[in-house]
Motif scaffolding. Sequence first.
Motif, PDB file in Angstrom:
ATOM      1  N   LEU A   6      -3.122  57.016 -25.686  1.00 21.10           N
ATOM      2  CA  LEU A   6      -2.202  55.969 -25.257  1.00 21.10           C
ATOM      3  C   LEU A   6      -0.817  56.289 -25.812  1.00 21.10           C
ATOM      4  O   LEU A   6      -0.653  56.435 -27.025  1.00 21.10           O
ATOM      5  CB  LEU A   6      -2.669  54.602 -25.775  1.00 21.10           C
ATOM      6  N   LEU A   7       0.171  56.408 -24.916  1.00 24.57           N
ATOM      7  CA  LEU A   7       1.560  56.639 -25.330  1.00 24.57           C
ATOM      8  C   LEU A   7       2.309  55.318 -25.313  1.00 24.57           C
ATOM      9  O   LEU A   7       2.522  54.727 -24.251  1.00 24.57           O
ATOM     10  CB  LEU A   7       2.251  57.635 -24.401  1.00 24.57           C
ATOM     11  N   VAL A  47      -3.551  56.108 -30.443  1.00 18.95           N
ATOM     12  CA  VAL A  47      -2.315  55.482 -30.004  1.00 18.95           C
ATOM     13  C   VAL A  47      -1.165  56.285 -30.609  1.00 18.95           C
ATOM     14  O   VAL A  47      -1.096  56.467 -31.826  1.00 18.95           O
ATOM     15  CB  VAL A  47      -2.227  54.006 -30.446  1.00 18.95           C
ATOM     16  N   VAL A  48      -0.299  56.774 -29.741  1.00 14.20           N
ATOM     17  CA  VAL A  48       0.845  57.586 -30.155  1.00 14.20           C
ATOM     18  C   VAL A  48       2.099  56.742 -29.996  1.00 14.20           C
ATOM     19  O   VAL A  48       2.418  56.309 -28.887  1.00 14.20           O
ATOM     20  CB  VAL A  48       0.948  58.866 -29.297  1.00 14.20           C
ATOM     21  N   ASP A  49       2.797  56.487 -31.091  1.00 15.82           N
ATOM     22  CA  ASP A  49       4.052  55.742 -31.035  1.00 15.82           C
ATOM     23  C   ASP A  49       5.199  56.729 -30.893  1.00 15.82           C
ATOM     24  O   ASP A  49       5.269  57.727 -31.625  1.00 15.82           O
ATOM     25  CB  ASP A  49       4.260  54.914 -32.303  1.00 15.82           C
ATOM     26  N   ILE A  50       6.087  56.431 -29.953  1.00 20.70           N
ATOM     27  CA  ILE A  50       7.256  57.268 -29.715  1.00 20.70           C
ATOM     28  C   ILE A  50       8.474  56.369 -29.791  1.00 20.70           C
ATOM     29  O   ILE A  50       8.524  55.321 -29.131  1.00 20.70           O
ATOM     30  CB  ILE A  50       7.144  57.968 -28.343  1.00 20.70           C
ATOM     31  N   PHE A  51       9.430  56.756 -30.599  1.00 17.89           N
ATOM     32  CA  PHE A  51      10.648  55.964 -30.787  1.00 17.89           C
ATOM     33  C   PHE A  51      11.867  56.756 -30.355  1.00 17.89           C
ATOM     34  O   PHE A  51      11.994  57.936 -30.661  1.00 17.89           O
ATOM     35  CB  PHE A  51      10.815  55.548 -32.251  1.00 17.89           C
ATOM     36  N   HIS A  52      12.769  56.067 -29.663  1.00 15.56           N
ATOM     37  CA  HIS A  52      14.027  56.695 -29.259  1.00 15.56           C
ATOM     38  C   HIS A  52      15.009  56.622 -30.421  1.00 15.56           C
ATOM     39  O   HIS A  52      15.163  55.578 -31.041  1.00 15.56           O
ATOM     40  CB  HIS A  52      14.620  56.002 -28.029  1.00 15.56           C
TER      41      HIS A  52
END
Length: 179
Positions: A6-7, A47-52
């Motif tokens: 999950l992205l 669960v993969v957390d991606i932050f800008h």
Amino acid sequence: MSRTALLNIDTQQSFQHRDYWQEKDTPAFQQAMLGLIEGCASRSIPVVDIFHVDEDGPFSLQSGYVKPMAFLCHQPAVIFHKHVHNAFTDTGLDRWLRERDINRLIVCGIRTEQCCETTARVACDLGYAVTFVGEATLTFPMTHKVIALSADDLRHRTETVLDGRFADIKTVVETLESL
């Protein structure tokens, strides 16, 4: 055998400090996100957390806002920082996924038509099977010239252009049932 991740794209406090932030759709988004994350975690899906991250403003690391929104309490498998609209360019995400033999991605997060859609398109081009969970994405109304698009219009447009081309469009329930 399909391996899934999950992205969670840009569900970060930075957005709450932008002038276009609105609370209107936030409760439904939060409920969908929490259900999706909980459902994935209960199935041992990472669960993969991606932050800008930007150089300045509320998306800069110095701002203190590049962190999960307060309603999120999950423990991500990994966190990546991105500097462009998609979650793959110069982040190490593709390598991390391939090292784990993950070939199916579920996309959710903030902004539906920008970082979520762009990540779904790039993921498909890289060979991943993509599920786009529109109800677990959030965006805000936009106007271009004289045409105003609501958040619902933008979500519908995104789902329409992705469906059957770059991603399967599913609800939270449909996504979890398919795992």
